[in-house]
Design an enzyme around this catalytic site. Structure first.
Site, mmCIF file in Angstrom:
data_model
loop_
_atom_site.group_PDB
_atom_site.id
_atom_site.type_symbol
_atom_site.label_atom_id
_atom_site.label_comp_id
_atom_site.label_asym_id
_atom_site.label_seq_id
_atom_site.Cartn_x
_atom_site.Cartn_y
_atom_site.Cartn_z
ATOM 1 N N LYS A 10 0.819 -1.215 0.000
ATOM 2 C CA LYS A 10 0.000 0.000 0.000
ATOM 3 C C LYS A 10 0.858 1.273 0.000
ATOM 4 O O LYS A 10 2.061 1.230 0.300
ATOM 5 C CB LYS A 10 -0.937 -0.028 1.211
ATOM 6 N N TYR A 50 -12.604 -1.297 -3.758
ATOM 7 C CA TYR A 50 -13.114 -1.455 -2.385
ATOM 8 C C TYR A 50 -14.634 -1.285 -2.301
ATOM 9 O O TYR A 50 -15.157 -0.948 -1.240
ATOM 10 C CB TYR A 50 -12.415 -0.478 -1.448
ATOM 11 N N PHE A 58 -15.117 3.792 7.541
ATOM 12 C CA PHE A 58 -13.742 4.074 7.110
ATOM 13 C C PHE A 58 -13.590 4.139 5.595
ATOM 14 O O PHE A 58 -12.484 4.323 5.087
ATOM 15 C CB PHE A 58 -12.773 3.035 7.696
ATOM 16 N N ASN A 113 -2.042 0.237 6.887
ATOM 17 C CA ASN A 113 -1.562 -1.064 7.364
ATOM 18 C C ASN A 113 -0.720 -1.835 6.350
ATOM 19 O O ASN A 113 -0.666 -3.062 6.360
ATOM 20 C CB ASN A 113 -2.723 -1.898 7.909
ATOM 21 N N HIS A 116 -2.282 -5.362 1.502
ATOM 22 C CA HIS A 116 -3.616 -5.950 1.288
ATOM 23 C C HIS A 116 -3.460 -7.435 1.021
ATOM 24 O O HIS A 116 -2.457 -7.871 0.448
ATOM 25 C CB HIS A 116 -4.283 -5.293 0.068
ATOM 26 N N GLU A 127 -9.907 -9.809 -7.921
ATOM 27 C CA GLU A 127 -8.950 -8.726 -7.675
ATOM 28 C C GLU A 127 -7.769 -8.795 -8.638
ATOM 29 O O GLU A 127 -7.288 -7.760 -9.121
ATOM 30 C CB GLU A 127 -8.492 -8.780 -6.212
#
Ligand code: IDP
Ligand code: MG
Length: 140
Positions: A10, A50, A58, A113, A116, A127
């Site tokens: 990320k 997403y 969020f 974080n 993914h 994906e």
């Protein structure tokens, strides 16, 4: 159980110059990199990727973050890839991630974080197809 999963290094991890260290973890954990590329997601791409989280508190923060800079998208191969990769990255919140996991070592918080990982074989295939063309996935 499938043998492919989809991963993202990320924007927080790319900005922190952790791309190389995380790729090393990928390879040392026994994954084969089928395809990989650096890209900067548009807001629309992040929204599409997403979509499943649309409506969650969020969501806006997530799509803004994911389109904030370059990331590295990866198609990974290993037996039982989805579960193996989730074990390698650790819990969503780094405070809850096990020792030695990527999120424990590289994530800042539950939003930023570092990586993914797909949550099912079905989503892994969706994906991978979202970011890679058939030609990019051809393995000789
Ligand atoms: P996962 O990435 O471990 O599968 P998900 O629940 O699918 O976790 O959430 C997708 C992403 O949304 C997370 O990786 C994280 O970046 C972000 N996220 C999840 N929960 C929160 C939260 O409570 N606050 C801020 N961001 C969150
Ligand atoms: Mg998820």
């Amino acid at each position: 159980m499938g043998n492919q999963t989809f991963a993202i290094i990320k924007p927080d991890a790319v900005k922190n110059k952790d791309t190389g260290l995380i790729l090393d973890r990928v390879l040392k954990a026994g994954f084969h990199i089928v395809a990989g590329k650096l890209l900067h997601m548009s807001l629309q791409q992040a929204e599409g990727f997403y979509e499943i989280h649309k409506g969650k508190p969020f969501y806006d923060e997530l799509i803004t973050f994911m389109s904030s800079g370059q990331c590295m998208v990866l198609a990974l191969e290993k037996e039982n890839a989805v579960e193996e990769w989730r074990n390698t990255i650790g819990s969503t919140n780094p405070d809850e991630a096990a020792e030695g996991t990527i999120r424990k070592d590289f994530a800042t918080n539950v939003g930023l974080n570092a990586v993914h990982g797909s949550d099912s074989d079905e989503n892994a295939q969706k994906e991978i197809a979202f970011f890679f063309s058939d030609g990019e996935l051809r393995v000789n």
